[in-house]
Design a protein around this motif. Structure first.
Motif, PDB file in Angstrom:
ATOM      1  N   UNK A  21      -1.430  11.773   6.091  1.00 59.14           N
ATOM      2  CA  UNK A  21      -0.257  10.890   6.027  1.00 59.14           C
ATOM      3  C   UNK A  21       1.223  11.676   5.488  1.00 59.14           C
ATOM      4  N   UNK A  22       1.787  11.852   6.362  1.00 62.30           N
ATOM      5  CA  UNK A  22       3.351  12.592   6.127  1.00 62.30           C
ATOM      6  C   UNK A  22       4.336  11.390   5.671  1.00 62.30           C
ATOM      7  N   UNK A  23       4.249  10.366   6.456  1.00 66.21           N
ATOM      8  CA  UNK A  23       5.474   9.360   6.305  1.00 66.21           C
ATOM      9  C   UNK A  23       4.808   8.021   5.969  1.00 66.21           C
ATOM     10  N   UNK A  24       5.423   7.134   5.309  1.00 63.64           N
ATOM     11  CA  UNK A  24       4.916   5.962   5.157  1.00 63.64           C
ATOM     12  C   UNK A  24       4.503   4.965   6.426  1.00 63.64           C
ATOM     13  N   UNK A  25       3.572   4.504   6.438  1.00 66.61           N
ATOM     14  CA  UNK A  25       2.983   3.310   7.433  1.00 66.61           C
ATOM     15  C   UNK A  25       3.186   1.875   6.955  1.00 66.61           C
ATOM     16  N   UNK A  26       3.448   1.004   7.710  1.00 67.56           N
ATOM     17  CA  UNK A  26       3.905  -0.400   7.371  1.00 67.56           C
ATOM     18  C   UNK A  26       3.214  -1.010   8.482  1.00 67.56           C
ATOM     19  N   UNK A  27       2.318  -2.132   7.940  1.00 68.71           N
ATOM     20  CA  UNK A  27       1.680  -3.283   8.843  1.00 68.71           C
ATOM     21  C   UNK A  27       1.773  -4.720   8.346  1.00 68.71           C
ATOM     22  N   UNK A  28       2.071  -5.363   9.124  1.00 67.70           N
ATOM     23  CA  UNK A  28       2.115  -6.780   8.712  1.00 67.70           C
ATOM     24  C   UNK A  28       0.897  -7.602   9.147  1.00 67.70           C
ATOM     25  N   UNK A  29       0.068  -8.341   8.318  1.00 67.94           N
ATOM     26  CA  UNK A  29      -1.052  -9.060   8.571  1.00 67.94           C
ATOM     27  C   UNK A  29      -0.816 -10.274   9.306  1.00 67.94           C
ATOM     28  N   UNK A  48       1.887  -1.415   3.021  1.00 69.45           N
ATOM     29  CA  UNK A  48       2.407  -0.132   3.132  1.00 69.45           C
ATOM     30  C   UNK A  48       1.236   1.152   2.703  1.00 69.45           C
ATOM     31  N   UNK A  49       1.103   2.038   3.628  1.00 74.17           N
ATOM     32  CA  UNK A  49       0.168   3.041   3.293  1.00 74.17           C
ATOM     33  C   UNK A  49       1.082   4.185   2.974  1.00 74.17           C
ATOM     34  N   UNK A  50       0.924   5.082   1.847  1.00 73.49           N
ATOM     35  CA  UNK A  50       1.601   6.044   1.451  1.00 73.49           C
ATOM     36  C   UNK A  50       1.087   7.348   1.764  1.00 73.49           C
ATOM     37  N   UNK A  51       1.746   8.477   1.578  1.00 70.75           N
ATOM     38  CA  UNK A  51       1.226   9.715   1.700  1.00 70.75           C
ATOM     39  C   UNK A  51       0.179  10.153   0.466  1.00 70.75           C
ATOM     40  N   UNK A  52      -0.912  10.963   0.744  1.00 73.59           N
ATOM     41  CA  UNK A  52      -1.544  11.230  -0.503  1.00 73.59           C
ATOM     42  C   UNK A  52      -1.074  12.249  -1.301  1.00 73.59           C
ATOM     43  N   UNK A  53      -1.076  11.862  -2.733  1.00 71.22           N
ATOM     44  CA  UNK A  53      -0.439  12.644  -3.775  1.00 71.22           C
ATOM     45  C   UNK A  53      -1.122  13.673  -4.280  1.00 71.22           C
ATOM     46  N   UNK A  54      -0.781  14.663  -4.902  1.00 73.49           N
ATOM     47  CA  UNK A  54      -1.490  15.676  -5.407  1.00 73.49           C
ATOM     48  C   UNK A  54      -1.162  15.914  -7.095  1.00 73.49           C
ATOM     49  N   UNK A  55      -2.053  16.143  -7.814  1.00 72.68           N
ATOM     50  CA  UNK A  55      -1.864  16.224  -9.245  1.00 72.68           C
ATOM     51  C   UNK A  55      -0.798  17.032  -9.630  1.00 72.68           C
ATOM     52  N   UNK A  68       6.013  17.643  -4.509  1.00 68.78           N
ATOM     53  CA  UNK A  68       6.253  18.046  -2.774  1.00 68.78           C
ATOM     54  C   UNK A  68       7.044  16.441  -2.513  1.00 68.78           C
ATOM     55  N   UNK A  69       7.665  16.634  -1.255  1.00 71.21           N
ATOM     56  CA  UNK A  69       8.388  15.547  -0.864  1.00 71.21           C
ATOM     57  C   UNK A  69       7.444  14.268  -0.483  1.00 71.21           C
ATOM     58  N   UNK A  70       6.307  14.489   0.100  1.00 73.35           N
ATOM     59  CA  UNK A  70       5.139  13.418   0.160  1.00 73.35           C
ATOM     60  C   UNK A  70       4.926  12.439  -1.075  1.00 73.35           C
ATOM     61  N   UNK A  71       4.513  13.485  -2.126  1.00 70.78           N
ATOM     62  CA  UNK A  71       4.281  12.810  -3.418  1.00 70.78           C
ATOM     63  C   UNK A  71       5.409  12.109  -3.933  1.00 70.78           C
ATOM     64  N   UNK A  72       6.733  12.482  -3.824  1.00 72.45           N
ATOM     65  CA  UNK A  72       7.844  11.755  -4.387  1.00 72.45           C
ATOM     66  C   UNK A  72       7.894  10.672  -3.335  1.00 72.45           C
ATOM     67  N   UNK A  73       7.569  10.733  -2.030  1.00 70.92           N
ATOM     68  CA  UNK A  73       7.829   9.416  -1.246  1.00 70.92           C
ATOM     69  C   UNK A  73       6.728   8.499  -1.824  1.00 70.92           C
ATOM     70  N   UNK A  74       5.408   8.833  -2.061  1.00 66.64           N
ATOM     71  CA  UNK A  74       4.749   7.895  -2.587  1.00 66.64           C
ATOM     72  C   UNK A  74       4.975   7.113  -3.775  1.00 66.64           C
ATOM     73  N   UNK A  75       5.368   8.080  -4.845  1.00 66.14           N
ATOM     74  CA  UNK A  75       5.783   7.250  -5.870  1.00 66.14           C
ATOM     75  C   UNK A  75       7.088   6.452  -6.023  1.00 66.14           C
ATOM     76  N   UNK A  76       7.820   6.840  -4.941  1.00 63.94           N
ATOM     77  CA  UNK A  76       9.003   5.891  -4.720  1.00 63.94           C
ATOM     78  C   UNK A  76       8.564   4.480  -4.228  1.00 63.94           C
ATOM     79  N   UNK A  77       7.496   4.540  -3.387  1.00 63.59           N
ATOM     80  CA  UNK A  77       7.084   3.066  -2.905  1.00 63.59           C
ATOM     81  C   UNK A  77       6.601   2.035  -4.065  1.00 63.59           C
TER      82      UNK A  77
END
Length: 552
Positions: free
Chosen positions: A47-55, A63-70, A74-83
């Motif tokens: 997952x490189x970008x945030x995915x959104x889905x309305x029930x 909201x599905x965020x990118x997987x983060x690393x310890x 990385x930009x994806x980790x920052x993106x996940x934390x911002x969410x």
């Protein structure tokens, strides 16, 4: 009953899935929302970008965020934390097989103060019955709902249970009590040859060769077979029908750089490569083999300024450089520039592969493609090492083996449909635009002028002046090489094997295409894009001179 458990209001509640890579977030997202997002994906960096889905059954937006690393920046980790800031409820997705190790690390990274939290333990099907005691322990120690499940095949009851937990979610204890968790013995991931200290790297290289060489060769056979039919069925009839139309108008469609004449060759040689490599990559990603390969090659990647994880976007570049640049967001900030440098020089995109195969074939020497790819990757690695000499920071990554699984047709077809859509809606329109631009430049004489300027300079590389047009248009688009097929390939047929090799190598490495450079500019800034282009020109010219001296 579920709807009654959830507070109804006009505004949607945001539920954010957060976790390490390969934790099962995207699979959980698919099961919760019913959206096909790559079923059962278990490879890192999916997952490189945030995915959104309305029930539709409850007032929630997931909201599905990118997987983060310890400890990763990385930009994806920052993106996940911002969410985390936009989430009303945070769903922590942690592998039940590794919860005792991964959960404390995840909690250390996240700021969950005053956030409603739910913990989902994935891979429950791989855990022993002792998982129940862990669930009870973490439920009491954290003071929140803890739900175990197989996120890849979530039952309706498990889905309802998770949604109910979300509806009554509350903040964690201010001081979690999780210092001495019980042990659950999980099923160990399958061992393969890739884990062997020496043979694993050899096996990984062989796997990569099969991953790309087989689909490319099949695509070449198909394109070579179908091209004469497309010429006789489409181009020849159109040329006869439009013979009476004035040249300026006709040139836009059927001229040397026409949208139909040149666009057809581009589609014939690029689309089969895009399709077959897309299928091949999807199978390795969905099966979990891709992680095994990248982990095995980590030691060698470090020698050129990258790590094993960075191999994922580099490999993606063989399908599309633009997509690969986006996927480099998963790289750490200390390796992303090197990764993009390797993509720009050493990853032959589908257009470049199709065009080079076409030119080598038209010249009667298709066998040159194999040494061409080998030299391209080797020089690309040297180029990356020379221009990116910073020492890698010591970072902690979670290198837990992924579970191998049989990929499903549904998950593979989703990935392939995504690749095809991107090719048809992004790549082809850009190429058509370049055809229009080329026709205009040709009509007003600019191309002729540039060819006259660049042509004599090619003597330095022992190449004829007629090659200038193909080299110039390769800067615009990697399949600009196809311009050399004018005259039904008579020009490339006249070249020796050494001249043909040097020509294709120089044209494909002189710089990244304008589309890729524009993407790099948007991602990394104009200054970096210009420096990268300049360094690649220097390396391309220098290595081409050396190859010309050795070969011709």
């Amino acid at each position: 009953m579920l709807n009654q458990a959830i507070t109804t209001r006009d505004a949607l509640k945001n539920v954010v899935f957060v976790g390490f890579e390969s934790a099962g977030k995207s699979a959980l997202f698919r099961c919760i929302t019913g959206m096909d997002t790559g079923e059962e994906s278990n490879y890192r960096g999916s997952t490189v970008t945030v995915r959104k889905g309305q029930l539709f059954d409850v007032p929630l937006e997931v909201i599905d965020t990118p997987g983060i690393q310890l400890k990763d920046d990385s930009a994806t980790t920052m993106l996940a934390l911002e969410q985390l800031a936009v989430g009303d409820t945070i769903v922590l997705v942690v592998r039940g097989t590794n919860v005792n190790e991964e959960l404390p690390l995840l909690l250390e990274m996240l700021d969950l103060k005053e956030k409603n939290v739910v913990l989902v333990l994935s891979y429950a099907d791989k855990c022993s019955p002792e998982l129940a005691s862990q669930v009870d322990y973490y439920r009491k120690g954290l003071g929140i709902s803890v739900i175990p499940g197989n996120t890849r095949q979530l039952s309706e009851d498990e889905r309802s249970l998770i949604l109910k937990a979300v509806s009554v979610a509350r903040p964690m204890k201010k001081v979690p009590e999780i210092d001495d968790p019980p042990v659950s013995y999980a099923v160990k991931p399958q061992s393969t040859l890739f884990e062997h200290s020496f043979l694993g790297r050899i096996a990984a290289l062989v796997a990569l060769l099969l991953l790309f060489a087989v689909p490319v060769y099949i695509a070449y056979l198909f394109s070579d077979w179908i091209q004469p039919f497309m010429e006789s069925w489409i181009l020849d009839p159109l040329n006869r029908i439009t013979s009476g139309i004035s040249d300026p108008v006709r040139s836009f469609f059927l001229g040397d750089y026409g949208m139909i004449s040149l666009g057809l060759y581009s589609f014939i040689w690029a689309f089969p490569v895009v399709l077959l490599i897309g299928i091949s990559v999807a199978i390795t990603e969905e099966s979990g083999l891709k992680d095994r390969i990248t982990d095995s090659l980590d030691g060698w990647m470090i020698k050129i300024g990258l790590n094993g994880k960075d191999l994922i976007p580099v490999l993606s570049g063989f399908g599309c450089n633009v997509v690969a640049v986006f996927q480099s967001r998963t790289c750490s900030s200390c390796t992303r520039r090197a990764c993009i440098s390797m993509i720009s020089f050493g990853s032959a995109c589908s257009y470049q592969i199709g065009a080079s195969l076409s030119i080598f074939s038209s010249g009667g020497k298709p066998w040159l493609f194999v040494p061409y790819i080998i030299v391209l990757v080797l020089v690309g690695a040297i180029h990356t090492r020379i221009w990116n000499r910073d020492k890698l920071d010591d970072q902690q990554f979670l290198y837990n083996r992924t579970y191998l699984q049989m990929p499903t047709w549904k998950s593979i077809s989703w990935r392939v449909r995504s690749v095809i859509k991107q090719f048809l809606t992004q790549a082809m329109p850009i190429f058509i635009g370049i055809c229009l631009l080329a026709t205009i430049l040709d009509q007003i004489g600019i191309i002729t002028g540039l060819v006259q300027i660049v042509g004599p300079l090619l003597s330095v590389f022992q190449l004829p002046e007629q090659a200038a047009s193909g080299i110039l248009f390769s800067v615009l688009r990697k399949d600009g090489l196809l311009l050399l097929n004018q005259g039904q390939g008579s020009f490339v047929e006249s070249l020796s094997g050494g001249e043909l090799f040097i020509l294709v190598y120089l044209a494909s490495t002189l710089t990244a295409c304008l589309v890729t450079l524009w993407t790099i500019n948007k991602e990394m800034g104009a200054s970096f894009a210009l420096r990268l282009a300049g360094r690649q020109i220097v390396m391309s010219v220098g290595s081409t001179l050396l190859l010309a001296w050795l070969i011709i």
